[in-house]
Design an enzyme around this catalytic site. Structure first.
Site, short mmCIF file in Angstrom:
data_model
loop_
_atom_site.label_atom_id
_atom_site.label_comp_id
_atom_site.label_asym_id
_atom_site.label_seq_id
_atom_site.Cartn_x
_atom_site.Cartn_y
_atom_site.Cartn_z
N LYS A 100 60.81 -35.20 -2.17
CA LYS A 100 61.70 -34.27 -1.46
C LYS A 100 61.75 -34.56 0.05
CE LYS A 100 62.19 -29.29 -0.57
NZ LYS A 100 61.82 -27.94 -1.05
N LYS B 162 69.84 -19.13 -6.87
CA LYS B 162 69.68 -19.40 -5.44
C LYS B 162 70.93 -20.04 -4.85
CE LYS B 162 67.05 -22.85 -2.83
NZ LYS B 162 65.78 -23.58 -2.82
N ARG C 280 73.20 -28.60 -2.27
CA ARG C 280 74.07 -27.60 -2.91
C ARG C 280 75.48 -27.62 -2.32
NH1 ARG C 280 69.95 -23.83 -5.48
NH2 ARG C 280 68.26 -25.34 -5.41
N ASP D 135 63.72 -28.46 -6.86
CA ASP D 135 62.52 -29.28 -6.63
C ASP D 135 61.97 -29.91 -7.91
OD1 ASP D 135 62.76 -28.45 -4.02
OD2 ASP D 135 60.80 -27.48 -3.88
N ASP E 264 68.27 -30.25 -7.65
CA ASP E 264 68.80 -30.30 -6.28
C ASP E 264 68.13 -31.33 -5.40
OD1 ASP E 264 66.37 -28.90 -5.84
OD2 ASP E 264 67.23 -27.74 -4.20
N ASN E 265 66.88 -31.66 -5.73
CA ASN E 265 66.14 -32.72 -4.99
C ASN E 265 64.80 -32.89 -5.69
OD1 ASN E 265 65.99 -30.13 -2.68
ND2 ASN E 265 64.10 -30.81 -3.63
N HIS F 252 71.72 -20.30 -0.97
CA HIS F 252 71.25 -21.07 0.18
C HIS F 252 72.35 -21.77 0.97
CE1 HIS F 252 67.27 -22.96 1.81
NE2 HIS F 252 67.95 -22.27 2.71
N SER G 217 65.65 -19.79 -0.65
CA SER G 217 64.52 -20.17 -1.51
C SER G 217 63.57 -19.01 -1.76
CB SER G 217 63.72 -21.31 -0.87
OG SER G 217 64.55 -22.42 -0.69
#
Ligand SMILES: *[C@@H]1O[C@H](CO)[C@@H](O)[C@H](O)[C@H]1NC(C)=O
Ligand SMILES: *[C@@H]1O[C@H](CO)[C@@H](O)[C@H](O)[C@H]1NC(C)=O
Ligand SMILES: *[C@@H]1O[C@H](CO)[C@@H](O)[C@H](O)[C@H]1NC(C)=O
Ligand SMILES: *[C@@H]1O[C@H](CO)[C@@H](O)[C@H](O)[C@H]1NC(C)=O
Ligand SMILES: *[C@@H]1O[C@H](CO)[C@@H](O)[C@H](O)[C@H]1NC(C)=O
Length: 526
Positions: free
Chosen positions: A331, A138, A89, A44, A300-301, A140, A163
């Site tokens: 996001k 992480k 991911r 994030d 990641d975003n 996920h 998360s």
């Protein structure tokens, strides 16, 4: 095996994150040895969070990353492959869009499966090629049985399966409420807000064992740092090439990172904490032979805007067309703030220092690049969306991707579909959608036929779409439609996997089912 000459033996002690590591090592000069890869993924994070991206415009909270950029290359047009966690991911690890690898949504605590098993991660390929492969952080992409990172190409794993806000902890940080377990509570219902909590607590895994549940979020940075440092040393001692994938909990809420500084908000303090971890990894890697290690940092975003002061900065990528109509533009969205990521690569002697690349690139490109640098062939029975960016890293060219499609990541209630297309500096939206903004507005999903087209070189804020009657629009539209149709045809003729998003309570990671929220005593990490 190429020639390796042995230099002098040195004794080094480094003070890293409060711990003293003594190392006796042989300094090797390498020729033709396979490079080590250290991939660091923040969660994030916003483009504007990297100090070097906005030098002179605001204070920097990322001195170590800025130094990495000064000694390496900073990318200004680098994108995450999706605008939420699991799809981003999955695409990073497989080099394939979610519509091919099957991962278009986030996985849940109760998800039975994860990244489809016949998808191949770069970790699996590098492991087969003799690399020691370690992951910290992480995952996920599914935590049960064959979906666990240990089964997807990693020799070692330390981290959280999803998360850091997906589960109860006694040390929640900003901005989660505390969640005391119900006395004798069953795990049949979630009673958050009722004074007690029965959802499964957040676990910390080492390999496939749960070491702590709920984990202490406030000591996670230190655990991750020590593990990274130890892994770097032990791979070096074994003279084994290393892949280290560090997927940080930083900058996703809850923010739980120490060191209060006067006049700095929680988000800034957390950026500093993350930056120190990156600095410790770099310092250790440098000690052990920096000429043979590629460090790549990205995200990641974009920022989770809904979290207001606990969310990051998109820099100039404001998504004005959307925000002026209500809703957020980071996001989950395909606006620039959703996927343009602060990205830095460092490899002394290989990547020219203090350089900036404006090449259009994506996290998809990491897969073919690592394989190419390691001399490993990609799988031949499927199409790969990434391009090999080695020559861009090495400064031999600055021509990046011809096109990049941004999958919908839930902003318009749609997942995976490729309705936002980038070609050159033009970006076309066949569908627009917003995220929930700080303050709650969520905007509306809207189809566009003909598409909205923005020229990012003139309008990074995505404020004013081109006039559909202009020549520029017509030329851009042709290019966009050509690239999009070719890609959709290619996907239709590919081996495409499907993820199973089924949920079951039994799929929850739990170290002691007889206790509410699955509590257990912390075990000792190796
Ligand atoms: C995890 O795996 C490593 C070897 O890769 C081993 O040294 C360590 O003891 C393992 N930890 C646990 C808890 O199984
Ligand atoms: C890095 O590059 C910038 C811009 O080209 C230049 O102003 C600066 O002096 C350089 N810094 C160093 C340490 O080389
Ligand atoms: C799909 O997989 C089959 C079986 O492995 C293979 O023969 C075929 O070439 C693959 N298709 C593509 C597009 O790679
Ligand atoms: C994975 O398996 C499914 C089901 O057999 C198949 O349709 C798909 O093409 C496979 N994916 C790859 C990458 O081979
Ligand atoms: C699980 O919790 C029960 C109830 O407190 C306890 O008696 C038992 O020892 C725990 N088991 C483990 C493996 O921690």
């Amino acid at each position: 095996m190429a020639a390796v000459s042995i230099g002098t033996v040195v004794l080094v002690s480094a003070l890293l994150s409060g711990v003293v590591y003594h190392v006796t090592q042989q300094v090797l000069t390498h020729s033709g040895e396979r490079p080590n890869f250290i991939i660091i993924l923040a969660d994030d994070i916003g483009w504007g969070d990297l100090g070097a991206n906005q030098a002179g415009e605001k204070p920097s909270y990322t001195p170590h990353l800025d130094q990495l950029a000064l000694e390496g290359k900073r990318f200004t047009d680098f994108h995450s492959p999706a605008s939420t966690c699991s799809p981003s991911r999955a695409a990073l690890l497989t080099g394939r869009y979610g519509v091919r690898n099957g991962v278009t949504h986030n996985f849940a605590v109760q998800s039975v499966s994860g990244l489809p098993l016949n998808e191949t991660t770069f970790a699996e390929l590098l492991q087969d090629a003799g690399y020691f492969t370690a992951m910290i952080g992480k995952w996920h992409l599914g935590h049960n049985g064959p979906y666990h990172p240990i089964k997807r190409g990693f020799d070692y794993y330390l981290g959280i399966p999803y998360s850091n806000d997906m589960g109860c902890t006694d040390t929640p940080g900003f901005d989660l409420p505390t969640c005391p377990p119900c006395q004798g509570g069953s795990q049949q219902s979630s009673e958050r807000g009722q004074g007690c909590y029965t959802d499964v607590a957040l676990p910390l895994y080492e390999n496939q064992s749960i070491m702590e549940q709920p984990l202490d979020l406030w000591s996670l940075t230190e655990k991750y740092t020590s593990a990274a440092v130890r892994i770097l040393h032990s791979a070096r001692e074994r003279k084994q090439p290393l892949l280290l994938y560090v997927a940080l909990a930083h900058m996703h809420v809850p923010l739980a990172h120490g060191g209060v500084a006067e006049g700095e908000g929680v988000y800034a303090v957390t950026l500093r904490d993350m930056d120190r971890l990156v600095g410790a990894v770099k310092a250790t890697s440098d000690l052990l032979g920096k000429e043979n290690s590629l460090i790549l940092f990205t995200g990641d975003n974009g920022p989770w805007e809904q979290k207001c002061q606990f969310a990051g900065s998109v820099g100039p990528f404001l998504g004005q067309w959307q925000t002026s109509r209500g809703g957020g533009s980071a996001k989950t969205t395909t606006w620039e703030g959703g996927h343009r990521e602060p990205t830095v690569a460092y490899w002394p002697g290989k990547i020219p220092a203090n350089t900036t690349s404006g090449a259009l690139l994506s996290g998809l490109d990491i897969f073919p690049t690592l394989l190419s640098l390691a001399g490993v062939d990609p799988p031949k029975d499927r199409k790969i969306d990434g391009i090999d960016m080695t020559d861009i890293l090495l400064g031999k060219t600055d021509t990046g991707r011809k096109n990049l499609l941004h999958p919908n990541s839930g902003a318009a209630g749609i997942y995976g579909d490729l309705q936002t297309v980038r070609v050159g500096s033009h970006k076309a939206f066949y569908l627009t959608g917003a995220a929930t903004a700080c303050g709650g507005g969520a905007g509306q999903a809207q189809l566009h036929d003909p598409p909205l087209i923005f020229d990012l070189s003139r309008d990074p804020e995505e404020r004013s779409p081109l006039d559909p009657w202009s020549e520029e629009y017509q030329a851009a539209l042709q290019a966009v439609e050509r690239e999009r149709e070719a890609l959709l045809w290619d996907i239709a003729n590919d081996n495409v996997s499907t993820a199973n998003y089924a949920k079951k309570q039994a799929a929850e990671p739990c170290c002691n089912h007889s206790l509410p929220v699955c509590r257990c005593k912390p075990l000792t990490l190796s």
